[in-house]
Design a protein around this motif. Sequence first.
Motif, PDB file in Angstrom:
ATOM      1  N   LEU A   1      16.994  71.927 -62.231  1.00 47.25           N
ATOM      2  CA  LEU A   1      17.176  73.333 -62.551  1.00 47.25           C
ATOM      3  C   LEU A   1      15.910  74.176 -62.192  1.00 47.25           C
ATOM      4  N   GLY A   2      16.064  75.108 -61.069  1.00 45.96           N
ATOM      5  CA  GLY A   2      15.197  75.723 -60.706  1.00 45.96           C
ATOM      6  C   GLY A   2      14.783  76.792 -61.746  1.00 45.96           C
ATOM      7  N   THR A   3      13.269  77.131 -62.012  1.00 45.84           N
ATOM      8  CA  THR A   3      13.178  77.802 -63.157  1.00 45.84           C
ATOM      9  C   THR A   3      12.923  79.406 -62.776  1.00 45.84           C
ATOM     10  N   ASP A   4      12.800  79.754 -61.327  1.00 42.74           N
ATOM     11  CA  ASP A   4      12.611  81.182 -60.936  1.00 42.74           C
ATOM     12  C   ASP A   4      13.709  81.940 -61.468  1.00 42.74           C
ATOM     13  N   VAL A   5      14.757  81.742 -61.562  1.00 41.50           N
ATOM     14  CA  VAL A   5      15.989  82.524 -61.888  1.00 41.50           C
ATOM     15  C   VAL A   5      16.234  82.538 -63.429  1.00 41.50           C
ATOM     16  N   VAL A   6      15.847  81.281 -63.953  1.00 46.08           N
ATOM     17  CA  VAL A   6      16.051  80.989 -65.351  1.00 46.08           C
ATOM     18  C   VAL A   6      15.076  81.706 -66.376  1.00 46.08           C
ATOM     19  N   PHE A   7      13.813  81.687 -66.005  1.00 49.95           N
ATOM     20  CA  PHE A   7      12.773  82.240 -66.868  1.00 49.95           C
ATOM     21  C   PHE A   7      12.174  83.455 -65.973  1.00 49.95           C
ATOM     22  N   SER A   8      11.688  84.205 -66.630  1.00 49.53           N
ATOM     23  CA  SER A   8      10.768  85.425 -65.996  1.00 49.53           C
ATOM     24  C   SER A   8       9.531  84.731 -65.794  1.00 49.53           C
ATOM     25  N   SER A   9       8.783  85.243 -64.968  1.00 49.92           N
ATOM     26  CA  SER A   9       7.336  84.805 -64.471  1.00 49.92           C
ATOM     27  C   SER A   9       6.564  84.551 -65.821  1.00 49.92           C
ATOM     28  N   GLY A  10       5.764  83.474 -65.972  1.00 48.88           N
ATOM     29  CA  GLY A  10       4.901  83.346 -67.124  1.00 48.88           C
ATOM     30  C   GLY A  10       5.624  83.308 -68.451  1.00 48.88           C
ATOM     31  N   ARG A  11       7.006  83.304 -68.311  1.00 50.78           N
ATOM     32  CA  ARG A  11       7.848  83.226 -69.931  1.00 50.78           C
ATOM     33  C   ARG A  11       8.267  81.967 -70.095  1.00 50.78           C
ATOM     34  N   SER A  12       8.684  81.581 -71.235  1.00 49.67           N
ATOM     35  CA  SER A  12       9.371  80.270 -71.669  1.00 49.67           C
ATOM     36  C   SER A  12      10.599  80.517 -72.211  1.00 49.67           C
TER      37      SER A  12
END
Length: 159
Positions: free
Chosen positions: A32-43
């Motif tokens: 799962l790529g995180t760039d779409v799933v999370f905002s930058s620097g966020r969890s």
Amino acid sequence: LALQTVRDRFNEALGSANAGLLEVTNSETLRLGTDVVFSSGRSKLNAAGHEQLSEIVAALNEAWQALPADEEWVLSVEGHADITPIRRSRFRSNRELSAARAQSVADYLIAETVLEQADVLVASFGEFRPLDPAKTPEAFAKNRRVELRILKRSPSKNF
């Protein structure tokens, strides 16, 4: 054979809705790529993250229940990051950020699937297991990910 069934069920369930955000890499790994799933620097999962994970809930439930009952299984949720240093964030390191992201995904899956807390292992690799060692924006994006792996538990139930 059981893990091939898992892969087939994920691919069938995702179908055209995948849009490249999820990748079944082999018989037991879902990336799962995180760039779409999370905002930058966020969890915290964003709206797109909830939508993307909701796409795999039925497939994960079906795949999990299809695993051989005579063996014990665990879902490993593994966080990964790129090498970009953390700046202006509540996280002190990429490892800490990737751990928090993996935990967010695990929490969502425990709440929305047949998985119980004892079925899920959360791990963080930070920037230490890159898919692409290049120092380009494309490589960094590829390295920011959460991977789901279905693993057999060892006989001692310890990893």
